[in-house]
Design an enzyme around this catalytic site. Sequence first.
Site, short mmCIF file in Angstrom:
data_model
loop_
_atom_site.label_atom_id
_atom_site.label_comp_id
_atom_site.label_asym_id
_atom_site.label_seq_id
_atom_site.Cartn_x
_atom_site.Cartn_y
_atom_site.Cartn_z
N ASP A 129 -18.94 54.32 -8.41
CA ASP A 129 -19.45 55.70 -8.44
C ASP A 129 -19.76 56.04 -9.89
O ASP A 129 -19.05 56.82 -10.54
CB ASP A 129 -18.40 56.66 -7.86
CG ASP A 129 -18.19 56.41 -6.37
OD1 ASP A 129 -19.15 56.56 -5.61
OD2 ASP A 129 -17.08 56.02 -5.99
N ARG A 173 -17.34 53.16 3.17
CA ARG A 173 -18.40 53.32 4.16
C ARG A 173 -18.84 51.99 4.78
O ARG A 173 -19.48 51.99 5.83
CB ARG A 173 -19.63 53.97 3.54
CG ARG A 173 -19.37 55.39 3.15
CD ARG A 173 -20.48 55.90 2.28
NE ARG A 173 -20.13 57.20 1.75
CZ ARG A 173 -20.87 58.29 1.89
NH1 ARG A 173 -22.01 58.23 2.51
NH2 ARG A 173 -20.50 59.42 1.37
N ALA A 197 -8.95 55.42 3.22
CA ALA A 197 -9.78 54.31 3.71
C ALA A 197 -9.84 53.23 2.62
O ALA A 197 -10.92 52.78 2.23
CB ALA A 197 -11.17 54.79 4.12
N LEU A 198 -8.66 52.88 2.14
CA LEU A 198 -8.57 52.02 0.96
C LEU A 198 -9.03 50.60 1.27
O LEU A 198 -8.85 50.09 2.37
CB LEU A 198 -7.12 52.00 0.44
CG LEU A 198 -6.52 53.35 0.08
CD1 LEU A 198 -5.14 53.17 -0.54
CD2 LEU A 198 -7.42 54.14 -0.86
N HIS A 199 -9.63 49.99 0.26
CA HIS A 199 -10.10 48.60 0.35
C HIS A 199 -9.73 47.89 -0.95
O HIS A 199 -9.17 48.54 -1.87
CB HIS A 199 -11.62 48.58 0.62
CG HIS A 199 -12.40 49.39 -0.36
ND1 HIS A 199 -12.48 49.08 -1.71
CD2 HIS A 199 -13.11 50.53 -0.22
CE1 HIS A 199 -13.22 49.97 -2.33
NE2 HIS A 199 -13.61 50.88 -1.46
N GLN A 235 -16.45 68.31 -1.33
CA GLN A 235 -17.46 67.44 -1.95
C GLN A 235 -18.43 66.85 -0.92
O GLN A 235 -19.31 66.08 -1.28
CB GLN A 235 -16.82 66.35 -2.78
CG GLN A 235 -16.08 65.26 -2.00
CD GLN A 235 -15.35 64.32 -2.94
OE1 GLN A 235 -14.32 64.66 -3.49
NE2 GLN A 235 -15.87 63.11 -3.13
N HIS A 263 -10.10 49.71 -4.29
CA HIS A 263 -9.06 50.68 -4.66
C HIS A 263 -7.80 49.95 -5.14
O HIS A 263 -7.17 50.36 -6.10
CB HIS A 263 -8.66 51.54 -3.44
CG HIS A 263 -9.73 52.45 -2.94
ND1 HIS A 263 -10.39 52.26 -1.76
CD2 HIS A 263 -10.24 53.59 -3.47
CE1 HIS A 263 -11.24 53.23 -1.57
NE2 HIS A 263 -11.19 54.06 -2.60
N VAL A 296 -15.83 46.19 -7.62
CA VAL A 296 -15.41 44.96 -6.91
C VAL A 296 -16.44 44.71 -5.80
O VAL A 296 -16.83 45.62 -5.08
CB VAL A 296 -13.99 45.13 -6.32
CG1 VAL A 296 -13.56 43.86 -5.59
CG2 VAL A 296 -13.00 45.48 -7.42
O1 PAF Z 1 -14.21 58.74 -5.61
C1 PAF Z 1 -13.53 59.36 -4.75
O2 PAF Z 1 -12.88 58.77 -3.86
C2 PAF Z 1 -13.50 60.88 -4.78
O3 PAF Z 1 -14.72 61.40 -5.17
C3 PAF Z 1 -12.36 61.45 -5.64
C4 PAF Z 1 -12.53 61.10 -7.11
C5 PAF Z 1 -11.02 60.93 -5.13
C6 PAF Z 1 -12.34 62.98 -5.54
O4 PAF Z 1 -12.15 63.40 -4.24
#
Ligand code: PAF
Length: 280
Positions: free
Chosen positions: A149, A186, A32-34, A61, A37, A175
């Site tokens: 994060d 999200r 779900a790149l933006h 996770q 990323h 960003v």
């Molecule tokens: O930040 C994220 O997208 C995830 O927590 C990661 C570091 C890829 C681990 O699944």
Amino acid sequence: MIVIETINDLSHHIERAKSMGKKVGFVPTMGALHPGHVDLVRQASLQTDLVVVSIFVNPTQFNNPNDLLKYPKTIEADLALIHDLADLVFVPAIDEMYPTMHTKSWDFGPLTSTLEGYYRPGHFNGVCTVVEKLFNAVHPDCAFFGKKDYQQLAVIKALVAHEQLPVQIISCETVREEGGLALSSRNMRLSETQRSEAQHIYRTLSHIAEQIKHESIEAMEAWGRQQFEDQQGWRLEYLTIVDAQTFEPIEKKTPGRAAVALIAVYAGDVRLIDNLEWRW
Ligand code: PAF
């Protein structure tokens, strides 16, 4: 750009690059790149010779199964976004990463026990487990993580130090959209109204960072929390100010030391996090 599904194939490509003296840069993602990323991948392409991006929605996770189900999957668009910047894209199936679903556990004090660690039990064990597995598969010289994060970044630095992993962690700035909303996968689940109201998050953090030197920490936390109290459809989970390195409460404003204000807030059922750091 080559798309790879197995650790074996990945190892071949990486070993070859390393034997030619290439520096390997790694950007782990859940897809779900933006543009946030893309910025990480761009940083990796500027600082290293072979850029590896992983796209893997890590089930361990997600403490909330609904969140995992709703996590956006946009693989074709993701590949198109990073096509000109990444050399290898690692897209493993679940059993490639998890022959068993076992997760290890780590305790890095307040880094893993407070805030995200508290509200999302097991989350950091899942993150650390998959990041360690990915590092073992990619053997990167450098790995790039966003400050969006913030706590995850601190936990990963602690993991690397604790496990003595031979990788340099590069922290990259958050960003933001024009109105200040931090880019996040999200955000695509927000309505137009929620998206515009969400600018309030960054406005609140910015005000705290501007005023904190003249006010007490408790007063600024209380002011920040109040900003979300009467906002219909919004529910604040936490807003707190801690030492940026230890995540412990701040006893004294020590000149030169970094602090950070962190927030987690729900817009409807979409959980958003953000933060802003400063030095005393
Ligand atoms: O930040 C994220 O997208 C995830 O927590 C990661 C570091 C890829 C681990 O699944």
